[in-house]
Design an enzyme around this catalytic site. Structure first.
Site, short mmCIF file in Angstrom:
data_model
loop_
_atom_site.label_atom_id
_atom_site.label_comp_id
_atom_site.label_asym_id
_atom_site.label_seq_id
_atom_site.Cartn_x
_atom_site.Cartn_y
_atom_site.Cartn_z
N THR A 107 5.91 45.35 -17.68
CA THR A 107 6.62 46.59 -18.04
C THR A 107 7.99 46.24 -18.62
OG1 THR A 107 5.53 47.86 -16.33
CG2 THR A 107 7.72 48.59 -16.93
N GLY A 123 1.20 54.80 -12.86
CA GLY A 123 2.07 53.98 -12.01
C GLY A 123 3.44 54.61 -11.81
N ASP A 124 4.40 53.77 -11.50
CA ASP A 124 5.75 54.24 -11.17
C ASP A 124 6.62 54.49 -12.41
OD1 ASP A 124 5.56 51.41 -11.60
OD2 ASP A 124 7.65 51.27 -10.97
N THR A 184 10.10 47.27 -12.49
CA THR A 184 8.80 46.73 -12.89
C THR A 184 8.14 46.16 -11.65
OG1 THR A 184 7.64 45.09 -14.19
CG2 THR A 184 9.89 44.53 -13.58
N GLY A 215 3.26 49.31 -9.08
CA GLY A 215 3.72 50.69 -9.12
C GLY A 215 3.46 51.53 -7.88
#
Ligand code: ASP
Length: 333
Positions: free
Chosen positions: A198, A228-229, A249, A252
Site C-alpha cells: 500500500t 481493507g483499512d 500499511t 488491514g
C-alpha cells in the site's frame, strides 16, 4: 509616524514568518517481509528512485506554498502510477484474478474526508477519493456507484487489465497454493510473504495544515468484496490539525479492529504524547495481537516519523532544511 508604522509592519511580518510551521512530507510504499536477501541491488535502486520522485512531487508543492492536501495527492499519484507498489498500476490480484482498489484522503483543517472502495477501472483512486471529499456530500463510495461518480467527475478510466503485472500474478499463484487446503481466506492466517505494498503520504504545509492520503490494491487473493483499512477513516488514514496525520500499511483487518491511525492521534491529543512515541506504542501493541504493518506520521509541529513492526517498509521523508531520507529495511531504521 511613518517610520513607526513601517517598523510595526516589519515586526508583525517577522512574527508571522516566525510563527509559520516548517513544511514536510513523509510517505510509505508498503511494509512486510522486505529484506536484503530477497531484493537485487537494481530493485533496491528502483524503489529508492521512485520514493524520491514522489517526495519531490509532494515537497515542491509545499515549497511553493501549496496545501498539504495537494502535496499528499501528488505524492500518492506518483506511487499509484508506478508498477512497483501495490496501488494503482501495481495493484495485487483478487482471488478471481482481477483488481479492486481502495483509497482515502483526509484534510486535517476540518476533518473533511473522502474514500473509495472496490473500484476496478479508475486509474488513480486517490483522485477519486479526493473528488468524493470535495465534490460530494459523502465520505465513502464503493464499487459501481463510485465508478459512476468517477466518470461524472471526468476522471481517467482504464480497463481492469491496465493493472495487470506478471510479478503480482505470480504472487497470486503462490497465495492460492498456500490457501488451497482452506479456501476461505478469512480463516487462513495472513502470510506477509504475499507482499504488502500500500502507498500513503502525510504532510504539513506552510499554514500548519495536516493531510493524509492512502491508496492500495488490498491483499493478494482477497475475495467476497473484501475491503481493507486503507479506505476506512481512522484505521488506515487519519488527519486532524489538533493532533497528527497518519497513513498506514499492513494487515488491514487488524488496522480496522484496532483503529490504528486514529488511536495514534488520540494518544497525541489526550495523553500529550509525541506522535512518534504514540506510533511506536501502537505498532508494538498491534504486533502483540498478530497485526503486521507500519505507519508514517506528522504532528502539528511538523515532526515527521515512521514506525513499523515488520522486516522492512518502503519509506521516505523530507522536512524543511533537511535532506531527503529514503529507507527500505528495518536495519537502517
Ligand atoms: N492495508 C492493506 C489492506 O489490508 C494492505 C497493505 O497495506 O499492503 O488492504
Amino acid at each position: 509616524m511613518k517610520t513607526l508604522m513601517f517598523a510595526a509592519a516589519i515586526s508583525t511580518f517577522a512574527l508571522t514568518a516566525l510563527a509559520k510551521t516548517p513544511i514536510g512530507i513523509v510517505l510509505h510504499g508498503g511494509a512486510g517481509t522486505i529484506s536484503r536477501d530477497n531484493m537485487t541491488a537494481a530493485q533496491e535502486q528502483a524503489y529508492h528512485a521512485m520514493l524520491a520522485h514522489a517526495i519531490h512531487q509532494g515537497y515542491s508543492i509545499l515549497e511553493r506554498g501549496g496545501s498539504s492536501v495537494d502535496a499528499v495527492t501528488a505524492a500518492v499519484t506518483v506511487l499509484e502510477d508506478s508498477p512497483l507498489f501495490n496501488a494503482g498500476k501495481g495493484a495485487v490480484y483478487t482471488f478471481d484474478e482481477s483488481h479492486e482498489l481502495d483509497a482515502s484522503i483526509m484534510d486535517g483543517r476540518n476533518r473533511n474526508a473522502g474514500a473509495v472502495a472496490g473500484v476496478t477501472n479508475v486509474k488513480n483512486p486517490i483522485l477519486l477519493a479526493r473528488a468524493v471529499m470535495e465534490k460530494s456530500v459523502h465520505v465513502m463510495l464503493s464499487g459501481k456507484g463510485a465508478e459512476q461518480f468517477a466518470s461524472e467527475q471526468q476522471l481517467e478510466l482504464v480497463d481492469n487489465s491496465y493493472f495487470n503485472t506478471q510479478f503480482r500474478y505470480d504472487a497470486l499463484k503462490r497465495a492460492k497454493q498456500a490457501i488451497a487446503p482452506q479456501p476461505h481466506q478469512a480463516a487462513v492466517p495472513y502470510d506477509p510473504a504475499w507482499k504488502m505494498g500500500t502507498v500513503g503520504a502525510v504532510a504539513i504545509d506552510r499554514e500548519g495544515n495536516l493531510a493524509a492520503a492512502t491508496s492500495t490494491g488490498g491483499m493478494t487473493a482477497k475475495r467476497y468484496g473484501r475491503i481493507g483499512d486503507a479506505p476506512v477513516i481512522g484505521a488506515g488514514n487519519f488527519a486532524d490539525n489538533a493532533s497528527c496525520a497518519v497513513s498506514a500499511t499492513g494487515h488491514g483487518e487488524y488496522f480496522i479492529r484496532y483503529q490504528v491511525a486514529s488511536d495514534i492521534c488520540a494518544r497525541v491529543k489526550y495523553q500529550k504524547m509525541s506522535a512518534a512515541v504514540a506510533a511506536k506504542q501502537v505498532l508494538a501493541e498491534l504486533k502483540q495481537v498478530g497485526g503486521d504493518g507500519g505507519v508514517v506520521v506528522v504532528d502539528n509541529k511538523g515532526q515527521l516519523s515512521w514506525s513499523f513492526n515488520t522486516e522492512g517498509m518502503y519509506r521516505a521523508r523530507k522536512s524543511e532544511g533537511g535532506e531527503l531520507v529514503s529507507e527500505i529495511f528495518a536495519s537502517s531504521n
